[in-house]
Design a protein around this motif. Structure first.
Motif, PDB file in Angstrom:
ATOM      1  N   VAL A  95       6.969  11.341  26.391  1.00 26.77           N
ATOM      2  CA  VAL A  95       6.832  12.870  26.000  1.00 26.77           C
ATOM      3  C   VAL A  95       8.490  13.063  25.937  1.00 26.77           C
ATOM      4  O   VAL A  95       9.384  12.734  26.579  1.00 26.77           O
ATOM      5  N   PRO A  96       8.863  13.488  24.567  1.00 27.57           N
ATOM      6  CA  PRO A  96      10.165  13.849  24.158  1.00 27.57           C
ATOM      7  C   PRO A  96      10.916  14.966  24.644  1.00 27.57           C
ATOM      8  O   PRO A  96      11.959  14.546  25.294  1.00 27.57           O
ATOM      9  N   SER A  97      10.254  16.143  24.787  1.00 27.63           N
ATOM     10  CA  SER A  97      10.655  17.193  25.479  1.00 27.63           C
ATOM     11  C   SER A  97       9.856  18.054  26.219  1.00 27.63           C
ATOM     12  O   SER A  97       9.026  18.587  25.602  1.00 27.63           O
ATOM     13  N   GLY A  98       9.921  17.772  27.434  1.00 34.20           N
ATOM     14  CA  GLY A  98       9.299  18.438  28.304  1.00 34.20           C
ATOM     15  C   GLY A  98       9.866  18.669  29.690  1.00 34.20           C
ATOM     16  O   GLY A  98      10.901  18.223  30.138  1.00 34.20           O
ATOM     17  N   THR A  99       9.071  19.954  30.488  1.00 32.06           N
ATOM     18  CA  THR A  99       9.664  19.915  31.874  1.00 32.06           C
ATOM     19  C   THR A  99       8.453  20.393  32.829  1.00 32.06           C
ATOM     20  O   THR A  99       7.309  20.453  32.288  1.00 32.06           O
ATOM     21  N   ALA A 100       8.854  20.397  34.021  1.00 33.56           N
ATOM     22  CA  ALA A 100       7.843  20.694  34.983  1.00 33.56           C
ATOM     23  C   ALA A 100       8.388  20.980  36.549  1.00 33.56           C
ATOM     24  O   ALA A 100       9.449  20.374  36.729  1.00 33.56           O
TER      25      ALA A 100
END
Length: 316
Positions: free
Chosen positions: A68-73
């Motif tokens: 996943v290139p650009s992700g947050t959690a």
């Protein structure tokens, strides 16, 4: 080859650990291997095969770490007041970052790592809990351990908590709203945005990725590899392994102890057009997995499994 060249090449060759002397040390110290664990008396730890094992979020963590290139959690930390956000990648591939507005991030896709990614993340989280706005953790190492016993991510988060990943179209979340990046951060942001592959989450640990000529579904599965391959083979033998018109099962790759099946998809179809097909395939796959206990693979299914075993792919 001259004697001088032979000696020079020998000095650069990897030792029995398979690590070259000028490569980053796998302990995550940020030093070259020859100056750290590759020095006389150094010890190289065996890599942890499933660093996120035991976490309900294992599959999502692998997806965020690998493709996943650009992700947050947001992490479900136990007993901590400060919120820490997990990020796929941070500016200059840093291990940790506290934005100017106080938002705390730890990165998964980092410059160096040790033999245990879970331990690296725990070190970064501990750093983020006390760091100040503007602070950056470039790499993690033994000096960031808390106490004598190194912690792992499993020690800091609720192990049964899911991970609600948010996929972004760019990396503007690196900066507080309304602020403008400058210097190396601005250059890093520009490079990152230009290289990003359009990606959408269309199911649990299932991601649609537009790779250019074709789109793909990359789906991290929690089952043991042997069981998953048998279930995939059962569906393949029945002609039920596809996602419908414009799709093709491409193969699989291994990531941190789990298998990731991949399907080629028609990129003219929007990511959301595949959601129902993924849900239906998941239902068929669950049924095939459940049937393995009472129904051994047939000869056709075994041949299908052998064919699937040879379809290992490499992602870019």
């Amino acid at each position: 080859m001259s004697r001088r060249s032979a000696v020079k090449n020998k000095a650069k060759a990897p030792d029995e650990s398979g690590i070259g002397p000028r490569q980053p040390c796998p302990c995550g110290s940020g030093k070259r291997y020859k100056a750290c664990h590759g020095s006389a008396g150094g010890v190289v730890e065996v890599a942890v095969a499933r660093p996120f094992e035991g976490l309900a979020a294992e599959c999502e963590l692998i997806a965020l770490r690998e493709f996943v290139p650009s992700g947050t959690a947001t992490l479900s930390l136990v007993g901590q007041e400060r919120e820490v956000t997990l990020a796929t990648v941070l500016p200059m591939a840093a291990a940790g970052l506290i934005r100017a507005d106080g938002v705390a991030y730890v990165g998964l896709q980092v410059q160096t790592r040790s033999s245990d990614i879970s331990r690296d993340l725990a070190r970064a989280v501990r750093w983020a809990l006390t760091a100040e706005p503007g602070d950056v953790l470039t790499v993690v190492g033994p000096d960031t351990d808390a106490g004598d016993k190194p912690e792992r991510l499993q020690d800091l988060v609720a192990v049964d908590a899911p991970l609600e990943a948010v996929v972004h179209t760019d990396f503007t979340w690196w900066m507080p709203e309304g602020s403008e990046p400058t210097g190396e951060v601005a250059l890093s942001l520009e490079r990152a945005n230009s290289a990003i592959l359009p990606t959408e989450r269309i199911g649990p640990a299932a991601y649609w990725v537009d790779a250019g000529e074709r789109a793909h579904l990359r789906w991290v599965r929690p089952e043991p590899e042997e069981d998953l391959l048998a279930a995939l083979a059962r569906l393949h033998a029945r002609g039920e392994l596809g996602l419908g018109e414009g799709s093709r099962y491409a193969g699989s790759f291994r990531a941190h102890g789990l298998l990731v099946p991949v399907w080629d998809l028609d990129r003219e179809s929007h990511a959301r057009e595949w959601t129902d097909a993924v849900d239906q395939l998941g239902t068929r796959l669950d049924a095939a997995l459940a049937s393995l206990a009472d129904e051994p693979l047939t000869s056709d299914e075994r041949r299908a499994r052998d064919g699937l075993l040879g379809r290992q792919i490499t992602i870019r």
